[in-house]
Write an enzyme that holds these catalytic residues in place. Structure first.
Site, PDB file in Angstrom:
ATOM      1  N   SER A 127      35.255  39.978  49.063  1.00 16.48           N
ATOM      2  CA  SER A 127      36.696  39.744  48.918  1.00 16.48           C
ATOM      3  C   SER A 127      37.411  40.998  48.438  1.00 16.48           C
ATOM      4  O   SER A 127      36.863  41.793  47.661  1.00 16.48           O
ATOM      5  CB  SER A 127      36.925  38.611  47.910  1.00 16.48           C
ATOM      6  OG  SER A 127      38.279  38.541  47.504  1.00 16.48           O
ATOM      7  N   TYR A 152      36.229  35.037  39.752  1.00 16.72           N
ATOM      8  CA  TYR A 152      35.977  35.040  41.193  1.00 16.72           C
ATOM      9  C   TYR A 152      35.696  36.460  41.682  1.00 16.72           C
ATOM     10  O   TYR A 152      34.718  36.711  42.403  1.00 16.72           O
ATOM     11  CB  TYR A 152      37.171  34.451  41.938  1.00 16.72           C
ATOM     12  CG  TYR A 152      37.016  34.473  43.436  1.00 16.72           C
ATOM     13  CD1 TYR A 152      36.166  33.589  44.078  1.00 16.72           C
ATOM     14  CD2 TYR A 152      37.723  35.388  44.218  1.00 16.72           C
ATOM     15  CE1 TYR A 152      36.003  33.609  45.455  1.00 16.72           C
ATOM     16  CE2 TYR A 152      37.579  35.421  45.592  1.00 16.72           C
ATOM     17  CZ  TYR A 152      36.718  34.533  46.207  1.00 16.72           C
ATOM     18  OH  TYR A 152      36.551  34.564  47.569  1.00 16.72           O
TER      19      TYR A 152
END
Length: 331
Positions: A127, A152
């Site tokens: 990501s 995350y």
């Protein structure tokens, strides 16, 4: 090839399964239908694939590699594309332990499964969040990523490091693909574009966090899928294993306030905006330097934001035309 895709019923996973099947490959997909968002969106995404003989679907947790071995032992699997994850920056702040279990331990489990099954090609869905609030734009794979600002982001960077370890120890070809703000039909409902569209369709004002000047490199899902397929082709064809980190983005940015206008145009509703403070874990901007992907993969995103929003707008209106829309509840 025979390809195992984790998170195969998810937003990117479903589109990728369809593309690979249409390209002539056999796909085995695993997904646990995490209740983070409604199951119906995932089910819709793979409904047309389930009857196909070249598509095999398993509803299971990726940490249950014993189950995967029981159903896949004896089959020749050429590559794993690992997309399964506990999604969401804000959700990771609320449940960091769950994030670590699925995103770090789950990635470790799949890498070990690849080792046990002697699968030498492994693609990891990372990501752009790993860049944090990087002051240098566009974001390059050469930039240091030592300061994640959410669990995350930290979990995705951890996955990249684990993947490097398995490349080094077991001669796997590994590509870590850093996705930049992917959108399109069947996008997760918690992400901004889907959420804003739903608020408009339900007659609610759009909740805009900050002053609208934050920006993102919004990337249409078909362009991301094309990058993944190109990565797979390269990694599988190599005689000498490699480890690469590769940005996959649109390489153009859109400010939040302009995005809201574009979504309004796509669904035919003029937005009313309710401003709220910035939320913890949100980054100020993302912007992909895709020169490495261009050189390595021939990656060339084709979908400008206005065209992508039109496609998404058509899908989201059709999707909610068949489902009751509840008014958004805000604290």
């Amino acid at each position: 090839m025979h390809i195992l895709i984790t998170g195969g019923a998810g937003f990117i996973g479903g589109h990728l399964c369809r593309r690979l099947l249409n390209d002539g490959h056999v796909v085995s997909a695993v997904d646990n239908f995490d209740p983070y968002y409604e199951r119906s969106i995932k089910e819709e995404g793979i409904a047309d694939l389930r009857p196909r003989e070249d598509f095999h679907f398993y509803e299971q947790d990726i940490n249950n590699t014993g189950f995967l071995r029981s159903v896949l032992t004896g089959q020749s699997i050429d590559a794993i594309i690992h997309l399964a994850a506990k999604a969401g920056v804000r959700a990771s702040i609320e449940n960091p332990v769950g994030c670590a279990h699925f995103n770090i331990t789950g990635t470790q489990s799949m890498l070990e499964f690849a080792r046990q099954m002697d699968i030498k090609t492994f693609l990891f869905g990372s990501s752009s969040s790993v860049y944090g609030n990087n002051d240098i734009v566009p974001f390059s794979e050469e930039h240091a990523v030592h300061h994640p600002i959410s669990p995350y982001a930290a979990s995705k960077r951890s996955g990249e490091l684990l993947a490097h370890t398995y490349h080094h120890l077991y001669d796997m070809s590994v590509h870590c693909l850093r996705f930049f703000t992917v959108y399109g039909p069947r996008q997760r409902p918690d992400l901004a574009i889907h959420k804003f569209a739903r608020q408009l369709l339900s007659g609610e004002p759009i909740t805009m966090y900050g002053d609208g000047t934050t920006s993102r490199d919004y990337t249409f899902v078909d362009d991301i899928v094309d990058g993944v397929v190109r990565s797979l082709q390269r990694a599988h064809a190599l005689e000498t294993p490699e480890y690469e980190i590769i940005n996959l983005g649109g390489s153009e940015t859109t400010q939040l306030r302009d995005l809201i206008v574009g979504i309004g145009d796509a669904v035919g509703i003029e937005p009313e905006i309710q401003r709220l403070p910035m939320q913890p874990g949100d980054v100020k901007r993302t912007y992909a330097d895709i020169s490495h992907a261009q050189q390595l993969l021939g990656y060339d995103p084709q979908t400008p934001i206005d065209e992508g929003l039109r496609v998404f707008g058509a899908w989201v209106k059709a999707y909610y035309a068949e489902r009751p829309l509840e008014v958004e509840r805000r604290a």
